[in-house]
Each structure stands twice: as structure tokens, then as C-alpha cells.
Scaffold this motif. Structure first.
Motif, short mmCIF file in Angstrom:
data_model
loop_
_atom_site.label_atom_id
_atom_site.label_comp_id
_atom_site.label_asym_id
_atom_site.label_seq_id
_atom_site.Cartn_x
_atom_site.Cartn_y
_atom_site.Cartn_z
N ASP A 145 -9.05 1.89 -2.99
CA ASP A 145 -9.17 3.01 -2.05
C ASP A 145 -8.04 3.01 -1.03
O ASP A 145 -7.42 4.02 -0.76
N HIS A 146 -7.81 1.82 -0.46
CA HIS A 146 -6.77 1.68 0.56
C HIS A 146 -5.40 2.04 0.01
O HIS A 146 -4.62 2.73 0.65
N TYR A 164 -5.39 -6.05 6.89
CA TYR A 164 -4.36 -6.50 5.96
C TYR A 164 -3.66 -7.76 6.49
O TYR A 164 -3.51 -8.75 5.77
N CYS A 167 0.81 -1.23 0.00
CA CYS A 167 0.00 0.00 0.00
C CYS A 167 0.83 1.27 0.00
O CYS A 167 0.31 2.34 -0.24
N GLU A 226 -5.04 5.80 -0.62
CA GLU A 226 -4.86 6.53 0.63
C GLU A 226 -3.46 6.28 1.20
O GLU A 226 -2.79 7.19 1.66
N GLY A 227 -3.05 5.01 1.15
CA GLY A 227 -1.74 4.65 1.69
C GLY A 227 -0.61 5.38 0.99
O GLY A 227 0.30 5.90 1.62
#
Lengths: 150, 196
Positions: A79-80, A122, A57, A83-84
Motif C-alpha cells: 500500500d505504502h 520507515y 517507495c 501510494e508513494g
């Protein structure tokens, strides 16, 4: 009974329908001059752990799980990852100013200390991404040294 | 019969795809809309600010910084978040054109870093707000060193926060009111220096 059948059909069709909207894949095998591992002299054990636990990520190259081929899971992952990478991109480490490196390291250290990273959602699937207590200590020690040498 | 079923099936599928597609677009539109609003507001704001000097830019920043500090002293996550959002906007429109190029470079680094912390403060639980308030305080202290301030400020230090690594903050009063410990230990810390 008929109602249930109709609903089931609609759900099934919707499920099939959304498969036609794929996501962009965060995959790029390029080697970055600004990569964290290239600009810092990272011990191999720590390098390996960070790459396994964080790079999915927090870099431009994700090793996707099989369910990324299925919507809506892929949207959730997208999305993750977005953002990460916004928060921290190890590939772009050396593009950060010293001030930002300092702040990022401060956040990295406290997030790992408080078990906020890697995310539970995760490590649930990526069991090897979990930090053991000794790994946590090693990584925090290393990051602290890096921060103090800035 | 089979034919009808198939036609209905295909039609439904087309309909569902349409709906999901428009949903996704809708979501995107929804996401961009506030941004464009924000931009309009910013335009209006920057027009209004056009003849204001950057000194006022830094005092707006300091005001919202102090609001965050006071909210954290009072364990008030909501007020800290609100001030964080405003602080983010202040940093975004800060005009550094009146400074030397070295100072501008430094200010660019400071603002880049501080914006991120302000954003986190605007949408995080209180412990995370405090973490970013620590980073933010360093940025604001360094910014004030360049821009100066009309207010009398105290630079305070709490030695206990962040596993005894300690953290600084700015205050307008000599009395210690600790934003990192909140009501748990409001008096923890000491004045490091006075800034005028």
C-alpha cells in the motif's frame, strides 16, 4: 480455557492462511532514461542519500526488508509503495512537465523541511534513511537550485 | 481422534483462506465501486454539460477555487476539503477543445498539476491543504490567463508564507483576507494586480 485454545488455533491458522496470498513485488532493475539521477547532474553524496532514503517507495525498485516475506506486513508495504509511487516516481522524473516538476520540487522541499519525509515508520527500521540536519540542508539547497533553474 | 483433528484443521484452514480471499476481493470491490459511481455521475454530468461552453467549465473551477480560499481564510479544513473534491471533478471534466493546440498543451499541463493539488486538498490536514493551495493558485492564475473570466479578480501576494518565499492567491474582493495565514494574520499581503 478451551475457548482460548480454539481462538489461538484459529488465529494461527488464519496467519498461516494469509501467507498464501503474496503481493506483487515492486522490483525492476531497469535503468530509466527519465530517471531523476540521469537527467539531473546530481552530486554523488546527494544521489546516494536520496536513493537510500527515498527510492524504496518512490521508484520502481524496492529493496525489501526480510519481513516483506510475511503477511500482513507485505500488504502494508505494498500500500505504502503504491501510494508513494503515485505521488512521486523518481524513475519517471523527466516524463513530468516543467510545471509538475516545479510542484513536485516544492512538495519535496517542504516535506523534507518539515520532517514529514522520510516517514517515521520507515526510518524506524531503516536507520540509514534518516536525514541529519546537514544532509537536510544540502538536499533542500540542491532541490531549491533545481527548482529555480526550471 | 488424531484423524478427526486433522480433518477439522484442514477444513478450518480452507475456510479461513476462503474468508480472507473473499475479504480481499470485498475490499477491492469496495474500492472500485465508488469509482464506477463517480463515472456514472460524470457521464450524467458531461451529458448535462454537453452544450455548455468551456468558459463555464473555467468558471466552475474558479468558484470552487474561491470556496477553498474562503475556507482556508476561516481555518475551516472541512469546507476546504469538500470544495477540493468538487474542484477535482471540475478539472477532470474540463473541455479544452475550443482552444488552440498550444493552449491545449498548456491547459493539459495545468490541469494535470492542479488535479493533484485538488485531490490533496480534499483529504489532508489544513497545513498540507495550504501547501497545495499555493501550487493550485499558480495553476489557476495561469489557467485564467488562457481562458479569461467574467469576474473581476484580484491577484494577491503574501510575502511571509513558506519561510518568506511567498505565495499568491486570487480573490474577488480588494480587501486582503489571507488564506495561508488564516486567523493568525488575516491581513497579511497586498494586491499585485487586478484581473478583468
Amino acid at each position: 480455557m478451551k475457548v482460548f485454545k480454539t481462538i489461538a488455533w484459529i488465529l494461527l491458522i488464519a496467519f498461516v492462511g494469509i501467507q498464501f496470498f503474496p503481493t506483487d513485488r515492486n522490483q525492476n532493475e531497469a535503468v530509466y532514461v527519465s530517471d531523476f539521477m540521469r537527467v539531473n547532474n546530481v552530486p554523488p553524496v546527494i544521489q546516494n542519500k536520496i536513493e537510500v532514503s527515498c527510492y524504496d517507495c518512490h521508484s520502481n525498485n524496492t529493496k525489501y526488508p526480510w519481513y516483506n516475506r510475511i503477511q500482513p506486513a507485505a500488504w502494508f508495504l505494498e500500500d505504502h509503495i503504491k501510494e508513494g509511487k503515485d505521488e512521486l516516481n523518481f524513475n519517471e522524473w523527466d516524463d513530468y512537465s516543467d510545471r509538475r516538476k516545479n510542484s513536485k520540487l516544492r512538495s519535496i522541499i517542504s516535506q523534507i523541511e518539515d520532517d514529514e519525509m522520510p516517514l517515521d515508520s520507515y526510518t524506524l527500521i531503516h536507520r540509514d534513511a534518516k536525514f541529519s540536519e546537514s544532509e537536510k540542508k544540502e538536499i533542500i539547497k540542491y532541490m531549491t537550485k533545481l527548482k529555480n533553474n526550471l | 481422534m488424531k484423524k478427526i483433528r486433522m480433518t477439522v484443521g484442514i477444513l478450518t484452514m480452507a475456510l479461513v483462506s476462503l474468508i480472507t480471499m473473499s475479504c480481499k476481493d470485498g475490499k477491492k470491490e469496495g474500492a472500485t465501486e465508488p469509482m464506477s459511481n463517480e463515472m456514472h455521475q460524470e457521464d450524467a454530468a458531461s451529458e448535462m454539460m454537453a452544450d455548455n461552453s468551456s468558459k463555464e467549465g473555467s468558471s466552475a473551477i474558479l468558484d470552487n477555487y474561491l470556496k477553498i480560499k474562503n475556507a482556508l481564510v476561516a481555518d475551516n479544513q472541512e469546507d476546504a476539503a469538500k470544495a477540493g473534491g468538487m474542484l477535482f471533478a471540475d478539472f477532470k471534466k474540463f473541455d479544452k477543445s475550443s482552444y488552440s493546440s498550444d493552449e491545449q498543451q498548456e491547459l493539459t499541463d495545468i490541469i494535470e498539476d492542479a488535479k493533484e493539488s485538488a485531490e490533496h486538498i480534499s483529504d489532508s490536514p489544513i497545513e498540507h491543504q495550504r501547501e497545495h493551495f499555493d501550487i493550485l493558485s499558480k495553476d489557476v492564475i495561469d489557467m485564467i490567463a488562457i481562458t479569461g473570466t467574467d469576474q473581476k479578480l484580484y491577484q494577491d501576494f503574501c510575502p511571509m508564507y513558506n519561510d518568506n518565499k511567498g505565495a499568491q492567491w486570487l480573490s474577488t474582493t480588494e480587501e486582503i483576507k489571507n488564506p495561508y495565514m488564516g486567523s493568525k494574520m488575516p491581513g497579511c499581503g497586498k494586491v499585485q494586480k487586478e484581473i478583468k
